[in-house]
Write an enzyme that holds these catalytic residues in place. Structure first.
Site, mmCIF file in Angstrom:
data_model
loop_
_atom_site.group_PDB
_atom_site.id
_atom_site.type_symbol
_atom_site.label_atom_id
_atom_site.label_comp_id
_atom_site.label_asym_id
_atom_site.label_seq_id
_atom_site.Cartn_x
_atom_site.Cartn_y
_atom_site.Cartn_z
ATOM 1 N N LEU A 32 54.876 103.927 -41.914
ATOM 2 C CA LEU A 32 54.411 103.372 -43.183
ATOM 3 C C LEU A 32 55.459 103.517 -44.284
ATOM 4 C CD1 LEU A 32 50.690 104.623 -43.221
ATOM 5 C CD2 LEU A 32 51.643 102.548 -42.199
ATOM 6 N N HIS A 33 55.543 102.475 -45.108
ATOM 7 C CA HIS A 33 56.469 102.481 -46.252
ATOM 8 C C HIS A 33 55.720 101.933 -47.465
ATOM 9 C CE1 HIS A 33 56.706 98.227 -45.382
ATOM 10 N NE2 HIS A 33 57.215 98.463 -44.183
ATOM 11 N N HIS A 36 53.301 99.062 -47.075
ATOM 12 C CA HIS A 36 51.957 99.405 -46.573
ATOM 13 C C HIS A 36 51.130 100.072 -47.675
ATOM 14 C CE1 HIS A 36 54.391 99.590 -42.723
ATOM 15 N NE2 HIS A 36 53.451 98.739 -42.405
ATOM 16 N N GLN A 60 52.279 92.551 -28.213
ATOM 17 C CA GLN A 60 52.949 91.613 -29.111
ATOM 18 C C GLN A 60 54.477 91.734 -29.039
ATOM 19 O OE1 GLN A 60 50.988 93.384 -32.743
ATOM 20 N NE2 GLN A 60 52.956 92.974 -33.686
ATOM 21 N N GLY A 153 50.395 91.811 -45.325
ATOM 22 C CA GLY A 153 51.481 91.551 -46.263
ATOM 23 C C GLY A 153 52.054 90.146 -46.095
ATOM 24 N N ASP A 156 55.210 89.207 -43.614
ATOM 25 C CA ASP A 156 55.005 88.516 -42.341
ATOM 26 C C ASP A 156 54.158 87.278 -42.624
ATOM 27 O OD1 ASP A 156 56.317 90.433 -40.548
ATOM 28 O OD2 ASP A 156 54.747 91.775 -41.223
HETATM 29 O O1 PAF Z 1 52.104 93.401 -38.978
HETATM 30 C C1 PAF Z 1 51.905 94.310 -38.141
HETATM 31 O O2 PAF Z 1 52.261 95.459 -38.356
HETATM 32 C C2 PAF Z 1 51.269 93.965 -36.806
HETATM 33 O O3 PAF Z 1 51.655 92.715 -36.354
HETATM 34 C C3 PAF Z 1 49.732 94.072 -36.840
HETATM 35 C C4 PAF Z 1 49.121 93.056 -37.785
HETATM 36 C C5 PAF Z 1 49.327 95.477 -37.263
HETATM 37 C C6 PAF Z 1 49.164 93.806 -35.438
HETATM 38 O O4 PAF Z 1 49.652 94.713 -34.515
#
Ligand code: PAF
Length: 285
Positions: A32-33, A36, A60, A153, A156
């Protein structure tokens, strides 16, 4: 409170839901930064209870990506969450989320697959299957926590657009809140992957924001031709920065454009010191 099991999170949230308290979910992969923390702050301002999920989602990541290397800092993340008033941190194991003996294969799992015209571009082009993995895990997190609001955020931006589309198409009863991208003082967009960069790399990485700022400046000066706007990037690039994509699309639908307008967003991805970085800017703001 740190919760590792799906059942425990449900049990924890149940009395608050019964009291009609609003639940906010901030899905993260940890490390976390300040980006977040701004999501958490917004969630705290809108919801009675805030849950942060910390889960490095294996499905993913592509086979040649940084799944094993991705920073895992749960102790620090948990500390930051408690200091910032988060009620529960949900950090399940891959086995808890996908079952014991889960292997990285799509032969054994129901996936949520967003439409091709949202995923065949930008990050989806080089990260084939990435957004299937994101939508699948986010959908699972929504089913597990059943939040009223979920916070993502704009860093992305493609992910945010795709998640909004998924929620609309699948009638998921959650409101998606997009939160502004947070930058270091230098202008570098905050990202958990910035940890991989040396000081020199961080300086080189500023090129992404410089290119985007310049495109926006040119747009404000009256250049709307997308090809001409993209051309302006080339004076900023050098051998230390490998451009993956630079595109200007509609900010809501990711539709291609020949002429930019106030609702256009410029998106960029580059590799610096072999670290893949992304950034974006809305032209009309
Ligand atoms: O943006 C992210 O950190 C990831 O893609 C998420 C949304 C937590 C899904 O794993």
């Amino acid at each position: 409170m740190l919760i590792k099991k799906i059942k425990e999170l449900r049990e924890y949230l149940q009395p608050y839901k019964a009291d009609n308290e609003t639940i906010g979910l901030v899905p993260t992969m940890g490390a976390l930064h300040a980006g977040h923390l701004s999501l958490i702050k917004t969630a705290k301002s809108m919801c009675d209870r805030v849950v942060v999920s910390v889960f490095v989602n294996p499905i993913q990541f592509g086979p040649n990506e940084d799944y094993t290397k991705y920073p895992r800092t749960l102790d620090e993340d948990y500390k930051l969450c408690t200091q910032n008033g988060v009620d529960a941190v949900f950090s399940p194991s891959p086995a808890e989320m996908y079952g014991e003996g889960f292997i990285l294969s799509n032969n054994n799992l129901t996936y949520v697959c967003p439409p091709f015209n949202y995923t065949d571009k930008l990050c989806g082009k080089s990260r084939v299957g990435h957004f299937d993995g994101v939508c699948t895990v986010v959908n699972k997190l929504f089913n597990i926590a059943q939040p009223d609001f979920a916070f993502f955020g704009e860093k992305d931006a493609q992910q945010l657009i795709i998640i909004k589309k998924m929620v609309k198409d699948l009638n998921i009863p959650v409101e998606i809140i997009g939160c502004p991208l947070i930058r270091e003082e230098s202008g570098l967009a905050l990202s958990s992957r910035n940890k991989y960069l040396s000081d020199d790399g961080k300086r080189e990485a500023l090129v992404l924001y410089k290119i985007l700022q310049n495109i926006k400046k040119c747009y404000k000066q009256g250049i709307t031709d997308v090809a001409a706007l993209k051309e302006t990037a080339f004076t900023f690039l050098n051998n230390n920065v490998e451009l993956e994509y630079l595109e200007i699309y509609d900010a809501d639908t990711l539709d291609e454009l020949t002429k930019a307008n106030d609702n256009s967003r410029a998106f960029i991805a580059c590799k610096v010191e072999d670290v893949r970085l992304i950034d974006n800017i809305k032209l009309g703001e």
